[in-house]
Design an enzyme around this catalytic site. Structure first.
Site, short mmCIF file in Angstrom:
data_model
loop_
_atom_site.label_atom_id
_atom_site.label_comp_id
_atom_site.label_asym_id
_atom_site.label_seq_id
_atom_site.Cartn_x
_atom_site.Cartn_y
_atom_site.Cartn_z
N ASP A 1 0.39 -9.60 -4.96
CA ASP A 1 1.65 -8.86 -4.82
C ASP A 1 1.51 -7.49 -5.51
OD1 ASP A 1 4.18 -8.15 -4.08
OD2 ASP A 1 5.23 -9.53 -5.41
N LEU B 1 0.81 -1.23 0.00
CA LEU B 1 0.00 0.00 0.00
C LEU B 1 0.84 1.28 0.00
CD1 LEU B 1 -3.03 -0.84 2.34
CD2 LEU B 1 -2.97 -0.78 -0.15
N GLY C 1 8.03 -4.76 -9.71
CA GLY C 1 6.64 -4.81 -9.27
C GLY C 1 5.63 -4.39 -10.32
O1 DOR Z 1 7.92 -7.16 -7.49
C1 DOR Z 1 7.97 -6.91 -6.31
N1 DOR Z 1 7.67 -5.69 -5.83
N2 DOR Z 1 8.34 -7.87 -5.46
C2 DOR Z 1 8.58 -7.63 -4.16
O2 DOR Z 1 8.92 -8.54 -3.47
C3 DOR Z 1 8.46 -6.26 -3.63
C4 DOR Z 1 7.52 -5.47 -4.43
C5 DOR Z 1 7.58 -4.00 -4.13
O3 DOR Z 1 7.57 -3.63 -2.95
O4 DOR Z 1 7.57 -3.22 -5.07
ZN ZN Z 2 7.85 -10.27 -2.08
#
Ligand code: DOR
Ligand code: ZN
Length: 425
Positions: free
Chosen positions: A305, A63, A324
């Site tokens: 995720d 978040l 991410g």
């Molecule tokens: O892709 C990811 N983004 N994997 C993670 O473990 C952390 C996350 C992030 O916080 O952006």
């Molecule tokens: Zn992770």
């Protein structure tokens, strides 16, 4: 005045009611399920032609509050979650500062209650500042409202620290979630190590970086007789290790993300930085194994995720972009399109992997099922609604999704959290 859902084909993990029911929600609770409930002065929602699932639960969301409110906040993330059909989410502690004390946990819960769209359970850090060295005060974090602890984004690499963490967590009955990645093996890798990384000339992150931690933590759980939950599994070998561990009665549970059962590292050929995730997108063989693991229950839960990042942060070279992608608003569409419509999962299995199992794994009471006496958390889904993922339709503050332009079948129509309508298409 309550809320009645009419013509409800209820999909629980353990039972699918083929005959439509009426569901009465009052004062935050499911008070009655019957063939016909008099309308009286209740508000009515007609679910004819749709499916009524227990409110969806996502154990793995970022978040970004506190610290990176330009990417997401409790408020924007809650709106995104409600639109995605979620009624409960757990948010990861890799914020600034890290969620490693009661004050921050209570602050996030208070803000989530003010927003009032979704139940938010902050995940406390395993180590202070996620430094991998000193354990947090786990009892304090539990008392403040944490249902689980994790250093997500980082792996607890020291076997000794992980051992102590598992022992303390067992004592106070709190779930530990491991981000499985040996950073010594990952090095500066930013995509799956393999043919594509070689051809693209991008530094590879080898699968062994994930599986050595999966194997080690399974061994720790076995030796210490503790539970451990393994985050975002991405590899065939991980599925095999977990399947073996479960066959031995080891208390390991695991989760997988829609992008890991949908995309391969071929997607990285676009150089679209929204395909840069951690763990990375893998091979077709891995995707097939993740699907198989979800089907036979080796992988317990589907999680997103959801990892929001600004356009500015992502608009750089592949090496420098943060890891991410967002996922809250595409999870149901991808799960239905890729797993349910392709007969990998039945509807009941989808209700399990997206609601009953996450509730069970995190110990969320009175959630994960539509039965009298449980919380009034409900997600109404149109299984046949076709829609296209459009950037302008995201309610998340960030738009980093590789699924923009993808056509999906299956859409969230209504989300109800605590008896209140939190989203309506
Ligand atoms: O892709 C990811 N983004 N994997 C993670 O473990 C952390 C996350 C992030 O916080 O952006
Ligand atoms: Zn992770």
């Amino acid at each position: 005045m309550g809320l009645i859902i009419k013509n409800a084909v209820i999909v629980n993990a353990d039972k699918m009611h083929t005959k439509p029911q009426n569901i009465l929600l009052e004062k935050g609770e499911i008070t009655k399920i019957a063939a016909d409930i008099p309308v009286g002065n209740h508000k009515v929602i007609d679910a004819a032609g749709k499916l009524v699932f227990p409110g969806l639960i996502d154990l793995h969301v970022h978040l970004r509050q506190p610290g990176r409110e330009d990417k997401e906040t409790v408020e924007t993330g809650s709106r995104s979650a409600a639109k995605g059909g979620f009624t409960s989410i757990m948010c990861m502690p890799n914020t600034t500062p890290v969620i490693d004390n009661a004050m921050i946990v209570e602050g996030i819960i208070k803000e989530a209650k003010r927003v009032g769209l979704v139940n938010v359970y902050p995940v406390g850090a395993i180590t202070r500042g996620q430094n991998g060295k000193e354990l947090t005060d786990m009892a304090e974090l539990k008392a403040a409202g944490c249902k689980a602890l994790s250093d997500d984004g980082k792996c607890v690499e020291s076997s000794q620290i992980m051992r102590l963490a598992l022992e303390y967590a067992k004592m106070i009955e709190l779930l530990l979630i491991q981000h499985c990645q040996d950073h010594c093996l990952t090095g500066s890798g930013v995509m799956n190590e393999g043919y594509n990384s070689m051809v693209l000339g991008i530094k590879g992150d080898p699968g062994i970086a994930e599986t050595v931690i999966v194997a080690r933590d399974i061994e720790l759980a076995h030796y210490l007789k503790t539970k451990v939950h393994l985050a975002h599994m991405s590899l065939k070998r991980s599925v095999e290790l977990i399947r073996f561990a479960k066959s031995q009665g080891i208390q390991v549970t695991a989760e997988a993300c829609p992008h890991h059962f949908t995309l391969t590292d071929d997607a990285v050929k676009s150089f679209d930085t929204s395909t840069k995730v951690n763990p990375p997108l893998r091979t077709a063989e891995d995707v097939a194994a993740i699907r198989e693991g979800l089907k036979d229950g080796t992988i317990d839960c589907i999680v997103t995720d959801h990892a929001p990042h600004t356009k500015e942060d992502k608009e750089t070279g592949f090496d420098n972009a943060p890891f991410g992608m967002i996922g809250l608003e595409t999870s149901v569409g991808l799960t239905m399109t890729e797993l349910v419509h392709k007969k990998v999962l039945t509807l009941q299995q989808m209700a399990d992997r997206m609601s009953a199992a996450p509730a069970r794994v995190a110990g969320l009471e009175r959630k994960g099922k539509i039965v009298e006496g449980y919380d009034a958390d409900v997600t109404i889904i149109d299984p046949d609604k076709e829609w296209e993922v459009k950037v302008e339709d995201f309610w998340s503050k960030s738009k980093n999704s590789p699924f923009i332009g993808t056509k999906l079948k299956g859409r969230v129509e209504v989300t109800i959290c605590g008896g209140k309508i939190t989203y309506q298409a």
